[in-house]
Every structure is written in C-alpha cells, then in structure tokens.
Design a protein around this motif. Structure first.
Motif, PDB file in Angstrom:
ATOM      1  N   UNK A  80       0.826  -1.208   0.000  1.00 43.18           N
ATOM      2  CA  UNK A  80       0.000   0.000   0.000  1.00 43.18           C
ATOM      3  C   UNK A  80       0.861   1.258   0.000  1.00 43.18           C
ATOM      4  N   UNK A  81       1.933   1.248   0.789  1.00 42.56           N
ATOM      5  CA  UNK A  81       2.837   2.416   0.818  1.00 42.56           C
ATOM      6  C   UNK A  81       3.488   2.631  -0.551  1.00 42.56           C
ATOM      7  N   UNK A  82       3.899   1.554  -1.178  1.00 51.38           N
ATOM      8  CA  UNK A  82       4.545   1.668  -2.491  1.00 51.38           C
ATOM      9  C   UNK A  82       3.541   2.117  -3.543  1.00 51.38           C
ATOM     10  N   UNK A  83       2.324   1.592  -3.478  1.00 55.02           N
ATOM     11  CA  UNK A  83       1.291   2.016  -4.422  1.00 55.02           C
ATOM     12  C   UNK A  83       0.999   3.504  -4.266  1.00 55.02           C
ATOM     13  N   UNK A  84       0.935   3.967  -3.020  1.00 56.96           N
ATOM     14  CA  UNK A  84       0.705   5.393  -2.778  1.00 56.96           C
ATOM     15  C   UNK A  84       1.868   6.227  -3.308  1.00 56.96           C
ATOM     16  N   UNK A  85       3.070   5.720  -3.132  1.00 56.96           N
ATOM     17  CA  UNK A  85       4.257   6.408  -3.638  1.00 56.96           C
ATOM     18  C   UNK A  85       4.202   6.534  -5.164  1.00 56.96           C
ATOM     19  N   UNK A  86       3.741   5.474  -5.819  1.00 58.03           N
ATOM     20  CA  UNK A  86       3.669   5.517  -7.281  1.00 58.03           C
ATOM     21  C   UNK A  86       2.554   6.437  -7.764  1.00 58.03           C
TER      22      UNK A  86
END
Length: 393
Positions: free
Chosen positions: A377-383
C-alpha cells in the motif's frame, strides 16, 4: 491478502501453517519520504505482535534493495538478527526446487508429462489411479494425490501443529529417516483420485521431484541446487545441511507459545520440501533473480493448472490473479516449528518482498501478510504521487 484470501490460503499455505488463522499487524498507507523508513516502521509494528521476537525484511523495488533487521533473536537478550544470520525458510525451499525443475524442462532433461515411475528403480503400480499415472506436472502443482508427508505418522503429528510436543515428535520421526525409508513408504501410498484434478498440498511430491532431478543430473540435490543458484543468481550461501560452524549462525527460534527456544526442523530425505537455509542478503539475490524475467524464471511461474480465475499453480509457485492492489503476483509461505516467512513477487511494481520471523505460531502468517500488504500500500501510494508529479511536469 485479497478478499478471496480464505479460499487461496486453504490451497497454498504449507501444512505446517494449517493452524495459522488469526490476524496480525496493521499500518497506515501514507508513504514516508524514504522507502527505507516505511520498511523500518512496518518491521517495528510487526514485532509488536504477541510472541514475535524479531524480524528481518528484504525488499527489492525497481532495482533498489533494502534490508532491515529488528528486535532480539532471543527473548530478553539484546541481539538482533544480522546479514550473517542463517534462517530456515521452510517451504520456500519448494520454489527453489521448482526453479531447478523448470531449468531441467527447458534443457530437455525432463518432460512435464513424464510418468514419474520412469525415474524410480522399483515397480510402483500404486502411483497411478485407474491407469492414470502421476506425472511430473502433478508433483509441481500439488495435484498428485500423494500424502503431504512420509512417513504417515508425521501427518498425524502436524494436525496439532501448535502443540508444544510437535517439534520433539517430528524430531523423533525423522531422526533416522532416509531415502531408503522414503521409497519403502512410497510403496504404501494410495492415490485417492485421478491425478491433476484436485489440489492437495504434498511435501512428499517435492521430495520425489528432488529425486527426479538427482536422477537426470546424476548429482546430489544439494550440490545441484547450490551450483545452479550460484551460477544463475549469484547465491553462494544457500545450504540444506549445515556444518558445525554454519550451525552456529542458525537463527534461534520459538515454537507457538513456548518461551523456550526449540530445535531446528529435522532433516528430510532430500530437504527440497523444507530444509533450505539462507541469509537475508541471499534472499535479496533471489528476489532480483525472480524479478529478472529470464527464461527459467518465466517457465517456473507458468501456470500448470488453474483452479479458478484467481488462483493457479506454477512450478510450486502460487499465482494469484485479479488482486486490485497487488495485480497478478507470485507467492509462497514457508514455515518450520521455529520460524515462518513469506516471499512475494509483484511484477506490477517491479517489487519483491521477503519477510521472516523467528517464531512460528497460529498468528504469525496473518501478521506477516498484514505487514506485506502495508508495504505494498505504501509503495502504491508512492507511485500514485509520482504519477501525479509526472502528469503535472
């Protein structure tokens, strides 16, 4: 996991995780400025869960690697795991065996539709159902109908995995159990249905796959494994059996709610189904190898059987499709009486994640799944943020 996790879990969690049912850690989805800080936070949250003493996390994201170690290996004694710590990865060992078999198929050493009895010295008329034999593809996809473990009494012990007696009983069963014993017991296996039709997790099938590989390459399984991984993935610190010096690097671990450290997983005849030991830096190399997209990797993650539109099996890899957050991803759980781990390969984000704890109980798998979901989820938000920035540029 995705909303179908209960269905998928029943199919792909290892037998040592059969009782791992309850939820673990959670986290927010706002990304930190640095991904390493996100991983630190997830690791810290994970070891706050009951009974979890320490964790190590490896992440490879778009070519960049991160390793984090948190907590104390031995309860009450300061000392976190390190890059030199050797971990037991349990059934993640199966994905290594699957990789070797994919290579054998591509090299023409083995065919997926080979009758496995081609590779056995004795006659085994029992390894067929009404004339339909067990084939190599059935071993790889857990559809052979073979029992989970040989000898049969190991399956009885594992039905109550969290019982504090379980590690000792497993040790007693496998104390002098070798390949000859395995082949003797294989004569008594009964196939209850046509192979290839139903999923039934089988470590017996993985051990048999290792025998096939030894037969076609004319070398012992551990040498074959170490040689291939060193050449193809640069992995030089993978072991099935440990020397006395290496054993001193093995992570201490805890079974269920027992406050006393427990013994390592007993040695299986080949060890392909659950005896691999690796360091976290070695798992970074494995994540890079899996993300490389080479021909062997591609073959090893090709679906051999589809159970429903959301779940397939490759060469021991579990393939989950249609997940809104994770896309199509490849995963496997590993567990022994004193550690549990997960590997996730998520092509959608060019992302690989490995998480391991030195505790094995009924909440451990869920806690790790929640930690992994938080990271994704953190990586998806970052992208999403990066995508908006690019659009505004």
């Amino acid at each position: 996991m995705n909303p179908t996790s209960k269905r998928v879990r029943r199919r792909y969690c290892i037998v040592l995780s059969a009782a791992l049912l309850v939820a673990g850690c959670t986290g927010t989805t706002t990304p930190a400025k640095d991904l390493g800080a996100d991983i630190d936070e997830v690791a810290a949250t994970l070891i706050e869960q009951p009974l979890l003493h320490s964790t190590s996390i490896a992440v490879v994201y778009r070519g960049k690697a991160f390793i984090r170690h948190r907590g104390d290996m031995e309860a009450g004694t300061p000392g976190p795991p390190t890059d030199a710590t050797l971990y037991e990865i349990g059934s993640l060992s199966k994905t290594l065996a699957g990789t070797l078999m994919a290579n054998a198929v591509l090299e023409g050493k083995v065919r997926l539709d080979d009758d496995i009895r081609m590779y056995l010295d004795d006659a085994y008329p029992n390894l067929a159902y009404k004339g339909d034999p067990i084939r190599i593809r059935h071993l790889l996809s857990h559809t052979s109908g073979l029992p989970n473990m040989l000898p049969a009494e190991a399956n009885t012990v594992l039905t109550d995995f969290t019982n504090q007696r379980t590690p000792g009983e497993l040790n007693a069963i496998y104390a002098h159990y070798g390949k000859a014993d395995f082949f003797r017991d294989l004569h008594g296996a009964r196939i209850p249905r046509m192979p290839g039709k139903e999923y039934a997790y089988s470590s017996t099938g993985t051990e048999l796959a290792a025998h096939v590989l030894e037969t076609v390459y004319k070398t012992d399984y551990e040498s074959l494994l170490r040689g291939y991984l060193a050449e193809s993935a640069g992995m030089t610190d993978v072991r099935i059996r440990l020397s006395d010096e290496e054993a001193r690097r093995l992570a201490i671990g805890y079974h269920s709610d027992n406050p006393v450290p427990t013994t390592p997983m007993p040695q299986l005849p080949w060890g392909a189904s659950g005896n691999a030991k690796v360091t976290v830096p070695e798992m970074v190399k494995y994540l890079r190898f899996q993300l490389s997209g080479g021909s062997v990797v591609t073959e090893s993650r090709r679906a051999l059987v589809e159970f429903d539109p959301g779940f397939s099996i490759g060469y021991f890899w579990n393939i989950v499709s249609g997940d809104r957050l994770k896309g199509t991803y490849f995963t496997h759980h590993g567990g022994v009486p004193r550690s549990q781990c997960y590997v996730y390969i998520l092509p959608k984000y060019d992302l690989g994640i490995f998480v391991i704890t030195n505790q094995s109980g009924d909440q451990t798998a869920r806690a790790m799944e929640a930690a992994i979901t938080t990271l994704v989820e953190r990586i998806a938000a970052r992208e999403r943020v990066a995508g908006l920035s690019r659009q505004g540029a």
